[in-house]
Design a protein around this motif. Structure first.
Motif, PDB file in Angstrom:
ATOM      1  N   ALA A 156       5.206  -5.774  -2.529  1.00  0.00           N
ATOM      2  CA  ALA A 156       5.420  -4.336  -2.387  1.00  0.00           C
ATOM      3  C   ALA A 156       4.772  -3.536  -3.524  1.00  0.00           C
ATOM      4  O   ALA A 156       4.077  -2.541  -3.262  1.00  0.00           O
ATOM      5  N   PRO A 157       4.941  -3.930  -4.798  1.00  0.00           N
ATOM      6  CA  PRO A 157       4.286  -3.167  -5.868  1.00  0.00           C
ATOM      7  C   PRO A 157       2.763  -3.178  -5.772  1.00  0.00           C
ATOM      8  O   PRO A 157       2.110  -2.187  -6.101  1.00  0.00           O
ATOM      9  N   ILE A 158       2.196  -4.287  -5.308  1.00  0.00           N
ATOM     10  CA  ILE A 158       0.739  -4.384  -5.180  1.00  0.00           C
ATOM     11  C   ILE A 158       0.239  -3.381  -4.149  1.00  0.00           C
ATOM     12  O   ILE A 158      -0.759  -2.678  -4.373  1.00  0.00           O
ATOM     13  N   LEU A 159       0.941  -3.292  -3.018  1.00  0.00           N
ATOM     14  CA  LEU A 159       0.542  -2.357  -1.968  1.00  0.00           C
ATOM     15  C   LEU A 159       0.688  -0.915  -2.439  1.00  0.00           C
ATOM     16  O   LEU A 159      -0.179  -0.073  -2.170  1.00  0.00           O
ATOM     17  N   LYS A 160       1.769  -0.628  -3.157  1.00  0.00           N
ATOM     18  CA  LYS A 160       1.998   0.740  -3.636  1.00  0.00           C
ATOM     19  C   LYS A 160       0.925   1.170  -4.635  1.00  0.00           C
ATOM     20  O   LYS A 160       0.456   2.310  -4.604  1.00  0.00           O
ATOM     21  N   GLU A 161       0.534   0.267  -5.523  1.00  0.00           N
ATOM     22  CA  GLU A 161      -0.507   0.590  -6.504  1.00  0.00           C
ATOM     23  C   GLU A 161      -1.866   0.776  -5.837  1.00  0.00           C
ATOM     24  O   GLU A 161      -2.666   1.615  -6.260  1.00  0.00           O
ATOM     25  N   TRP A 162      -2.131  -0.017  -4.806  1.00  0.00           N
ATOM     26  CA  TRP A 162      -3.426   0.032  -4.117  1.00  0.00           C
ATOM     27  C   TRP A 162      -3.624   1.341  -3.369  1.00  0.00           C
ATOM     28  O   TRP A 162      -4.741   1.859  -3.276  1.00  0.00           O
ATOM     29  N   ALA A 163      -2.566   1.893  -2.839  1.00  0.00           N
ATOM     30  CA  ALA A 163      -2.658   3.047  -1.947  1.00  0.00           C
ATOM     31  C   ALA A 163      -3.072   4.321  -2.686  1.00  0.00           C
ATOM     32  O   ALA A 163      -2.614   4.593  -3.796  1.00  0.00           O
ATOM     33  N   ASP A 164      -3.940   5.113  -2.044  1.00  0.00           N
ATOM     34  CA  ASP A 164      -4.214   6.463  -2.533  1.00  0.00           C
ATOM     35  C   ASP A 164      -3.034   7.380  -2.230  1.00  0.00           C
ATOM     36  O   ASP A 164      -2.762   8.319  -2.976  1.00  0.00           O
ATOM     37  N   ALA A 165      -2.361   7.115  -1.125  1.00  0.00           N
ATOM     38  CA  ALA A 165      -1.173   7.883  -0.761  1.00  0.00           C
ATOM     39  C   ALA A 165      -0.161   6.945  -0.134  1.00  0.00           C
ATOM     40  O   ALA A 165      -0.485   6.185   0.782  1.00  0.00           O
TER      41      ALA A 165
END
Length: 328
Positions: free
Chosen positions: A167-176
């Motif tokens: 979950a943290p990896i996906l959140k950091e990757w996202a522009d929004a």
């Protein structure tokens, strides 16, 4: 030295998560020329869209590679959903390492493999972005108890329905990172109880709150109506022929030449062609650049500095040698 100024419009990494049955897939169907990577086996059957159902992680990677190599056919790759993708990656990790479950590795090693593989998949999505295609990742939410380190009491909040490793990896990757939910309000207490009212209007939260995770880099209002209209300024229109749900070329293009944005910077295109000719993939180069501090953890290939890319292209033999030695 190639110095550029001003905002650079490019395809975005968008993550939208909501409770089950909220309308995530319907939202994705409104994006430009979408191709659904259906990880849920039938999650898009009610929609008239182009889709590929992936029964395994290997098939999911094949879809991403196809979109990257045939970007003119698509305007948006919709991953539906991230939590089901994670399940397929877990199956892959366990099968590859001959384990019965992610827990059987011991010492959390299985989750480390999971996080590494999930990061690689996101790097492959950066290749889709580089090819000029929007990426929309859909996900489910769930309610989890949370106690801040500076508070005596905890509370419940909405989070991505994923493991704490991915979950943290996906959140950091996202522009929004956008959270969709029904708008509700608490009515005055009667007989010692509070009653929630409303719950019919769909909204999308774009900023962090104690009750949910959200972020955006575009100055969006904190709360917008749940729909693609609120995101139109972020989405790069489709420039090629549209592919309909039957896999045929549609008669009309989604955009006109006048409205289409600029293509990927030619310097990055030349850089990509050069290192691929030396046997390197985008994910490997991004990993290397992050290790060297050229990119932050939340950035991808499209964020590589043009001056750096040009110098690396001019010295591609040495660059490729250093990358391979570093990642060996």
């Amino acid at each position: 030295m190639n110095i550029t100024t001003g905002k650079q419009k490019r395809p975005q990494r968008l993550v939208v998560y909501t409770p089950e049955g909220f309308g995530k897939s319907t939202l994705g169907s409104k994006f430009p020329a979408p191709l659904f990577l259906d990880m849920e086996k039938g999650g898009t059957d009610h929609l008239d869209v182009a889709r590929v159902t992936a029964d395994s992680y290997a098939e999911a990677k094949e879809v991403v590679a196809h979109v990257t190599g045939n970007s003119s056919e698509f305007g948006t790759l919709v991953v539906d959903t991230a939590d089901w993708l994670e399940k397929r990656i877990i199956e892959h990790v366990c099968k590859t390492n001959k384990q019965d479950s992610i827990e059987s590795f011991g010492y959390g090693k299985g989750y480390t493999y999971l996080a590494e593989e999930f990061q690689k998949f996101l790097h492959s999505l950066d290749g889709v972005i580089t090819a000029g295609v929007n990426v929309l990742v859909l996900a489910h939410s769930h309610v989890k108890p949370f106690t801040p380190p500076d508070a005596a009491q905890g509370y419940d909040r909405y989070e991505l329905k994923m493991t704490k490793q991915t979950a943290p990896i996906l959140k950091e990757w996202a522009d929004a990172l956008l959270f969709g939910n029904f708008q509700t309000r608490v009515q005055d207490r009667q007989q010692g109880k509070a009653r929630g009212v409303g719950g019919t209007q769909r909204v999308m939260h774009t900023e962090h709150s104690a009750a949910w995770d959200a972020k955006n880099r575009f100055g969006l209002p904190a709360k917008v109506e749940f729909g693609v209209e609120a995101l139109n300024e972020l989405i790069v229109p489709h420039k090629g022929p549209r592919i309909d749900s039957k896999g045929s070329e549609a008669s009309e293009s989604v955009t006109t030449p006048e409205s289409a944005p600029d293509a990927l910077d030619p310097i990055l295109v030349a850089f990509e062609e050069a290192f691929k000719a030396k046997g390197l993939e985008i994910g490997e180069v991004v990993d290397f650049l992050k290790l060297r501090g050229q990119l932050s953890d939340s950035e991808g290939f499209v964020d590589v500095g043009k001056g750096y890319a040009q110098r690396a292209t001019e010295n591609i033999e040495k660059f490729a040698e250093i990358v391979k030695e570093t990642l060996a």
